[in-house]
Scaffold this active site. Sequence first.
Site, PDB file in Angstrom:
ATOM      1  N   ASP A 164       0.813  -1.236  -0.045  1.00 49.98           N
ATOM      2  CA  ASP A 164      -0.132   0.160  -0.023  1.00 49.98           C
ATOM      3  C   ASP A 164       0.844   1.216  -0.005  1.00 49.98           C
ATOM      4  O   ASP A 164       2.169   1.145   0.048  1.00 49.98           O
ATOM      5  CB  ASP A 164      -0.877   0.152   1.141  1.00 49.98           C
ATOM      6  CG  ASP A 164      -2.194   0.610   0.820  1.00 49.98           C
ATOM      7  OD1 ASP A 164      -3.208   0.656   1.525  1.00 49.98           O
ATOM      8  OD2 ASP A 164      -2.260   1.780   0.145  1.00 49.98           O
TER       9      ASP A 164
HETATM   10  C1  GLC Z   1      -4.474   4.247  -0.230  1.00 51.14           C
HETATM   11  C2  GLC Z   1      -5.370   2.997   0.182  1.00 51.14           C
HETATM   12  C3  GLC Z   1      -5.401   2.041  -0.719  1.00 51.14           C
HETATM   13  C4  GLC Z   1      -5.172   2.617  -2.269  1.00 51.14           C
HETATM   14  C5  GLC Z   1      -3.661   3.421  -2.195  1.00 51.14           C
HETATM   15  C6  GLC Z   1      -3.503   4.041  -3.659  1.00 51.14           C
HETATM   16  O1  GLC Z   1      -3.726   4.843   0.948  1.00 51.14           O
HETATM   17  O2  GLC Z   1      -5.045   2.346   1.399  1.00 51.14           O
HETATM   18  O3  GLC Z   1      -6.437   1.230  -0.671  1.00 51.14           O
HETATM   19  O4  GLC Z   1      -5.557   1.834  -3.222  1.00 51.14           O
HETATM   20  O5  GLC Z   1      -3.661   4.120  -1.044  1.00 51.14           O
HETATM   21  O6  GLC Z   1      -4.332   5.080  -3.550  1.00 51.14           O
END
Ligand code: GLC
Length: 747
Positions: free
Chosen positions: A281
Amino acid sequence: MSLFRAHPLRTTLTALLLGASTGALAQAPALTADSLSLKQKIGQLQQMHVEAKTAAEIPEELKAAIRNGQVGSILNIPSPEVANELQRIAMTESAAKIPLIFARDVIHGYRTIMPTPLGQAASWNADLVEKGARAAAVEASSMGIRWTFAPMIDISRDSRWGRITESFGEDPHLTSVLTVASVRGYQGDSLSDPTSIAATAKHFVGYGAAEGGRDYNVTYIPEPLLHNIYLPPFKAAVDAGVATIMSAFNELNGVPASAHDYAINTVLRGEFGFDGVIVSDWDSVLELVAHGYAEDKKQAALQALKAGLDIEMVSTTIQENLPALMDGGKVTEAELDAKVKRILDLKHQLGLFEQPYSKGDPAKSILTPEHKNLAEQLALESLVLLKNDKQTLPLAKGKSVALIGPLAHAAHDQLGSWVLDAQKKDSVTVLDAFRQVLGQDKLFYSQALYSSRSRDSKDFAQAIDQAKKADVIVYVGGEEAVLSGEAHSRADTRLPGAQEQLIRELKKTGKPLVVVIMAGRPIALNDVIDEMDALVMAWHPGTMGGPAIVRLLQGDADPVGRLPVTWPKVTGQMPIYYNHPSSGRPASEGNFTQMDDFPLEAFQHSTGHKNHYIDIGFKPQFPFGFGLSYSSVSYSDIKLDKKSMRADGELKVSAKITNTGKRPVTETVQLYIRDLVASSVRPVRELKSFQRVTLKPKESKRVTFTLRSSDLAFYNQKLEHVVEPGEFHVWIAPNAELGMQTEFSVR
Ligand code: GLC
């Protein structure tokens, strides 16, 4: 024509990838140093984000990184123009000429916004959810996006958690069914189809169990519970061929999920056999330091790599430290090659080597009538009728309506969380939709509150005046979109601002009061629900939420939604969920005394020592699976084709479902079981299947389910997946609290 244009590097890569894709991996030439430099290999593991609305705004350092082969994928592409310029640099100005993958959070629609996933789950309609994901893929791919970070399949039992809105709710079976539907919708029949986008099952794993419902908080999930509740949707995603999986922010049992060797390598790769790409993430690798798990970025990179991650999102700990880690023998070239191979294989599956550039036609793909009709149908089927006293709904034709509330004309907020590319001008609000069906003399509108959070009652008098002019009041309130979603957990899940006060004031007019809630979570209504004659949960219904809601209120459509989450009376009941174990002192009506009924100076043992709260009791406001219709349905005559089954056998159970009302009804018939005695205590109910049945007035149908051993199996204390002999209860039911019950045994 040869599959790929002749190019020494590409030939090597292609031979490798063809080997990878045709299962001849063993014969495929290893990814050797002379086919890619170490820096170029490492570059494939890096995902960067772009903040640029036009190609001219693309930062020079990003262009340079691409030229140097230091980027493998990019998220947050806003347009095909930006995507194609970045791709041009990769394909013509870098040495390796490996195409980039462009990713985006397309969570519930790209520009045509469907209901939030929790709302879609309330439809219990896998076919419609799949179609919604397909429409999102068609729209997103036309804009150059070929990878979405969806579906989010975290099980959540605590609606204080803001991200419950992105989930499919609390149940592993319902979530698994809708996970498969979403993966199919996004990925289509083949990833090489230019309208297909790689799906991402996220967040692996246990993120929805954040302690206190507080986002990013710690999770403690004993292994049996992890396997029985939180992992099944990921297994379903892997079996459905999901292309990628995203690791989570949370710490799981003392180890951050983004470095969880057991969860990723042993379970996901080992037990589930997932051989696709695992992406972190955003900054979740760097955050291993903040977790106190890595002493520095170098150790964080090592931990994430060893745990099985392939791509680091945004933070650059791997890119910065992998050469040194390899020099020190901590990571081998073979380990790196395995990661690079998975990433290149994904690019090959997406057809990016053949067609790296976006050729889509947004004008033909986005906001089409078909997509808007689909969004309206999904919104309609997501609506859950929770209360309907005195048959207040449907509204009689010709009745005049006072439309009151901060979300009645909320073009932005009805779209919900994670709508990066939506435009509120596309929304059709409840006011817009009522204006299309009611003349000005029949519709009296007042926003009444500046926002869902406003405590300013200065406009209440005007709202009450409007209400007095009409036959019925329709109040539309709840939560603005920003009050749920990532990092937006609430410790008090009642209606925000002065909404409860406004509802009480409206009810004092004596008019029938219909309340429609738009929110990212079930709202605690204990103090105000008695003021409502009718209550509809609309979640955040998306672009076409207005027409869907008005069609339902007017009786031009029948309510079919069923709750995908248990609805608490008060926040203090959470976590709350239907598939809970019994406890040694299960509460019931017969042994519960509400604290106001305690006699003065009552002796401490004077009330039932049971598993309940003395103030609020032991029941939710509404149970999982609950939803009313405009008709009435009876369940009768439950039958089994045998009273006992072998542990590897199967058994059929059926019941008669009758529409006892005057309107057609579409009923979601649910099948629950209970394993009465087991080596690890089992829930008092577990959803194992569901079927939708449509009945004319007075029509009956027999609905039959087949129970198989896989439905009865669970992970025991030793993490063995077992079916234990013994007695089982089985229900065919309208929700997790009611239904026809019988029993059978497993021998
Ligand atoms: C965010 C979220 C994740 C998302 C990623 C990209 O913090 O936790 O679900 O896909 O970053 O935006």
